[in-house]
Enzyme design. Structure first.
Site, short mmCIF file in Angstrom:
data_model
loop_
_atom_site.label_atom_id
_atom_site.label_comp_id
_atom_site.label_asym_id
_atom_site.label_seq_id
_atom_site.Cartn_x
_atom_site.Cartn_y
_atom_site.Cartn_z
N LYS A 87 0.86 -1.30 -0.07
CA LYS A 87 0.02 -0.09 -0.02
C LYS A 87 0.73 1.33 0.00
CE LYS A 87 -4.23 1.08 2.15
NZ LYS A 87 -5.04 0.94 3.40
O1 G3P Z 1 -9.49 2.15 4.00
C1 G3P Z 1 -9.30 3.46 4.70
C2 G3P Z 1 -9.80 3.75 5.84
O2 G3P Z 1 -8.87 2.71 6.88
C3 G3P Z 1 -9.93 4.89 6.31
O3 G3P Z 1 -11.20 4.77 6.96
O4 G3P Z 1 -12.88 5.50 8.50
O5 G3P Z 1 -10.68 6.17 8.82
O6 G3P Z 1 -11.90 7.21 7.08
P1 G3P Z 1 -11.71 5.88 7.93
#
Ligand code: G3P
Length: 217
Positions: A87
């Site tokens: 990643k």
């Molecule tokens: O896959 C990306 C993710 O981990 C971010 O999610 O909920 O932190 O915006 P969030």
């Protein structure tokens, strides 16, 4: 549509795997920290533990932000397990690293994508996956799902093979809307997958079937 779970929590990964519909896992440094996984060796071991639970792709994020550092770290991550996808953040050095990995047969997931232009660049560099963060766009009053639709249109126009991995999915409606638009993958919490199960008429109907069966037996 592939279902990935976005967590570093092994219990939740096992639970999703046991459901039989899991295609992979995404993690990031914040999710690792949330589980208390710190230190390079522990983090690397945790990636292997995740790979041993699931059958599909497991995204492992680099910490370096310069080309040489990302290449060194990415090669180390890719060697951990054949299921690892490296990643890489959507920055200039990251695009160079994605191109390098693409030329050398290492799969990548371009993360922190917030615009169609960034997604176009990631595809040009040969990313295996591109991760638009739809929830974080919604958080700032910008339609995250519209970004998925824009990327779908652009990739289909030119036959790019980069898979759209809708990330920062927060709930079940995100999953459904991504499926309607044609996102290749979605990654979200276990609740966003399990939410698909729920309908009150299913529960009421089952209760009645079982009650009627009991009456006659
Ligand atoms: O896959 C990306 C993710 O981990 C971010 O999610 O909920 O932190 O915006 P969030």
């Amino acid at each position: 549509m592939k279902f990935f779970i976005d967590t570093a929590n092994l219990d939740q990964i096992r639970e999703a795997q046991d459901l039989g519909v899991l295609d992979g896992v995404t993690t990031n440094p914040s999710l690792m920290a949330k589980e208390g996984i710190t230190g390079r060796n522990n983090i690397l071991k945790h990636y292997v533990d995740i790979c041993n639970i699931v059958d599909g792709d497991v995204s492992a994020e680099v910490i370096a932000t310069d080309f040489d550092g990302m290449v060194k770290e990415g090669e180390q991550l890719a060697e951990l397990h054949e299921q690892i996808v490296v990643k890489i953040p959507m920055i200039k050095e990251g695009i160079k690293a994605i191109k390098y990995f693409s030329d050398n047969g290492i799969r990548t997931n371009c993360t922190l994508v917030f615009s169609a232009g960034q997604a176009l660049l990631a595809a040009k560099a040969g990313a295996t996956y591109v991760s638009p963060f739809i929830g974080r766009l919604d958080d700032i009053s910008t339609d995250g799902l519209n970004l998925i639709a824009e990327i779908r249109l652009i990739y289909d126009n030119y036959g790019f093979e980069t898979q759209i991995l809708a990330a920062s999915v927060r709930h079940t409606m995100h999953v459904l809307e991504c499926a309607k638009i044609g996102s290749d993958v979605m990654t979200g919490p276990l609740s966003s997958i399990e939410g698909l199960l729920k309908h009150p008429l299913t529960d009421i109907g089952l209760e009645k079937f079982l009650a009627d069966y009991k009456k006659g037996n």
